[in-house]
Design a protein around this motif. Sequence first.
Motif, PDB file in Angstrom:
ATOM      1  N   HIS A 158    -121.066  76.007  19.552  1.00 50.32           N
ATOM      2  CA  HIS A 158    -119.995  76.968  19.783  1.00 50.32           C
ATOM      3  C   HIS A 158    -120.315  78.354  19.264  1.00 50.32           C
ATOM      4  N   SER A 159    -119.867  79.353  20.015  1.00 46.90           N
ATOM      5  CA  SER A 159    -120.120  80.735  19.635  1.00 46.90           C
ATOM      6  C   SER A 159    -119.237  81.176  18.491  1.00 46.90           C
ATOM      7  N   LEU A 160    -118.170  80.451  18.264  1.00 52.13           N
ATOM      8  CA  LEU A 160    -117.214  80.880  17.262  1.00 52.13           C
ATOM      9  C   LEU A 160    -116.962  79.741  16.277  1.00 52.13           C
ATOM     10  N   PRO A 161    -116.790  80.087  14.993  1.00 47.77           N
ATOM     11  CA  PRO A 161    -116.627  79.038  13.978  1.00 47.77           C
ATOM     12  C   PRO A 161    -115.298  78.311  14.115  1.00 47.77           C
ATOM     13  N   ARG A 184    -112.679  78.470  11.183  1.00 49.60           N
ATOM     14  CA  ARG A 184    -111.936  79.730  11.119  1.00 49.60           C
ATOM     15  C   ARG A 184    -110.846  79.752  12.170  1.00 49.60           C
ATOM     16  N   ILE A 185    -111.181  79.267  13.361  1.00 46.31           N
ATOM     17  CA  ILE A 185    -110.189  79.202  14.439  1.00 46.31           C
ATOM     18  C   ILE A 185    -109.008  78.352  13.987  1.00 46.31           C
ATOM     19  N   LYS A 227    -108.005  77.812  10.987  1.00 45.49           N
ATOM     20  CA  LYS A 227    -107.235  78.543   9.963  1.00 45.49           C
ATOM     21  C   LYS A 227    -106.260  79.508  10.616  1.00 45.49           C
ATOM     22  N   ILE A 228    -106.760  80.229  11.593  1.00 53.05           N
ATOM     23  CA  ILE A 228    -105.917  81.210  12.275  1.00 53.05           C
ATOM     24  C   ILE A 228    -104.775  80.523  13.007  1.00 53.05           C
ATOM     25  N   MET A 229    -105.081  79.364  13.599  1.00 52.13           N
ATOM     26  CA  MET A 229    -104.039  78.601  14.284  1.00 52.13           C
ATOM     27  C   MET A 229    -102.946  78.195  13.297  1.00 52.13           C
ATOM     28  N   ASN A 249    -102.139  79.606  10.566  1.00 50.31           N
ATOM     29  CA  ASN A 249    -101.397  80.786  10.110  1.00 50.31           C
ATOM     30  C   ASN A 249    -100.358  81.268  11.100  1.00 50.31           C
ATOM     31  N   SER A 250    -100.523  80.855  12.360  1.00 41.65           N
ATOM     32  CA  SER A 250     -99.722  81.484  13.416  1.00 41.65           C
ATOM     33  C   SER A 250     -98.237  81.191  13.288  1.00 41.65           C
ATOM     34  N   ALA A 307    -108.577  70.881  19.771  1.00 45.31           N
ATOM     35  CA  ALA A 307    -107.878  72.168  19.973  1.00 45.31           C
ATOM     36  C   ALA A 307    -108.748  73.384  19.602  1.00 45.31           C
ATOM     37  N   ILE A 314    -111.860  73.538  19.636  1.00 41.75           N
ATOM     38  CA  ILE A 314    -112.959  73.581  20.612  1.00 41.75           C
ATOM     39  C   ILE A 314    -112.483  74.238  21.895  1.00 41.75           C
ATOM     40  N   PHE A 374    -110.089  76.351  22.081  1.00 35.05           N
ATOM     41  CA  PHE A 374    -109.893  77.765  21.768  1.00 35.05           C
ATOM     42  C   PHE A 374    -111.201  78.533  21.710  1.00 35.05           C
ATOM     43  N   CYS A 389    -111.356  81.777  23.712  1.00 30.74           N
ATOM     44  CA  CYS A 389    -111.590  83.079  23.071  1.00 30.74           C
ATOM     45  C   CYS A 389    -112.784  83.786  23.694  1.00 30.74           C
ATOM     46  N   ASN A 400    -120.228  87.447  15.697  1.00 28.71           N
ATOM     47  CA  ASN A 400    -120.063  86.546  16.841  1.00 28.71           C
ATOM     48  C   ASN A 400    -119.370  87.253  17.995  1.00 28.71           C
ATOM     49  N   SER A 419    -103.095  83.289  17.747  1.00 30.67           N
ATOM     50  CA  SER A 419    -101.747  83.080  17.200  1.00 30.67           C
ATOM     51  C   SER A 419    -100.724  82.956  18.302  1.00 30.67           C
ATOM     52  N   THR A 423    -101.161  79.695  20.231  1.00 31.78           N
ATOM     53  CA  THR A 423    -100.849  78.554  19.368  1.00 31.78           C
ATOM     54  C   THR A 423     -99.346  78.426  19.152  1.00 31.78           C
TER      55      THR A 423
END
Lengths: 116, 144
Positions: free
Chosen positions: A22-25, A28-29, A31-33, A35-36, A47, A49, A51, A55, B13, B45, B48
């Motif tokens: 994956h291009s994105l960690p 971290r994704i 974590k952001i989810m 936080n939303s 999920a 994956i 995202f 993204c 990235n 966000s 989600t």
Amino acid sequence: MRHPGAYSGLLAGGLSGKTGPHSLPLARIKKIMKNSSDEVKMISGEAPIVFSKACELFIEELTKRAWMVTLKAKRRTIHKEDVAFAVINTDIFDFLVNLVTENSSKSEEPQPVMKA
Amino acid sequence: MVEEQDKLLPIANIGRIMKRILPRNAKISKEAKETVQECVSEFISFVTSEASDKCHKENRKTVNGDDICWALSTLGFDNFSDIMLRYLQKFREFERQKAEQNKASSSEERGEVTSNGFGLQPVASASLEFGILEKGGSSSAKQK
């Protein structure tokens, strides 16, 4: 992650195959989810994956549109304002309008003019 | 400051993904990358929240891949949604095949005969030809 091998295999022949896994960690994704919203309790393994791919598509779409703005201005460097312009002119990016206009007003802080 | 960074995806990235679809002579200012970086977090966000609302209404605790796809579609990212659904399908198929292969190899060790040779097929050859761009015409996906 549980199955790193699975990801490498998955993307080897896919859209973003060149970058390998994956291009994105994913962490971290996730974590952001989380936080939303307070309502987000549990997130399935797939999920982040999903995202990660979404993204990429989002970034590509936003970048393409910003680049159109840059080209029109006969430049070769994408500026922040080009991104803002692309956001404002794309319906599905409406949720970002406040974010990009907040940013531009921060950088252009009005100088208080004192008139005697 | 560290906490702030946790709310954003790594700028390296993001820069890489941006560069990937631009011509070679294109340049991206640092501020532009930072703006995109913030937009992506907002995107995550936003989608989600929508997905989580749905789960909440349906009395489900776990947000899954289908919920994300549904939210993408609901919020106007139809193109993404189509691509994502296929991606998700392939991923699930891939996981299923892997699980079956694991099951088959463990039953092999016990001297049992599998009914078909499926379990013996190397996972690497399984469904790596995504073909999710076969549909064509999607402006948000670029064929490499």
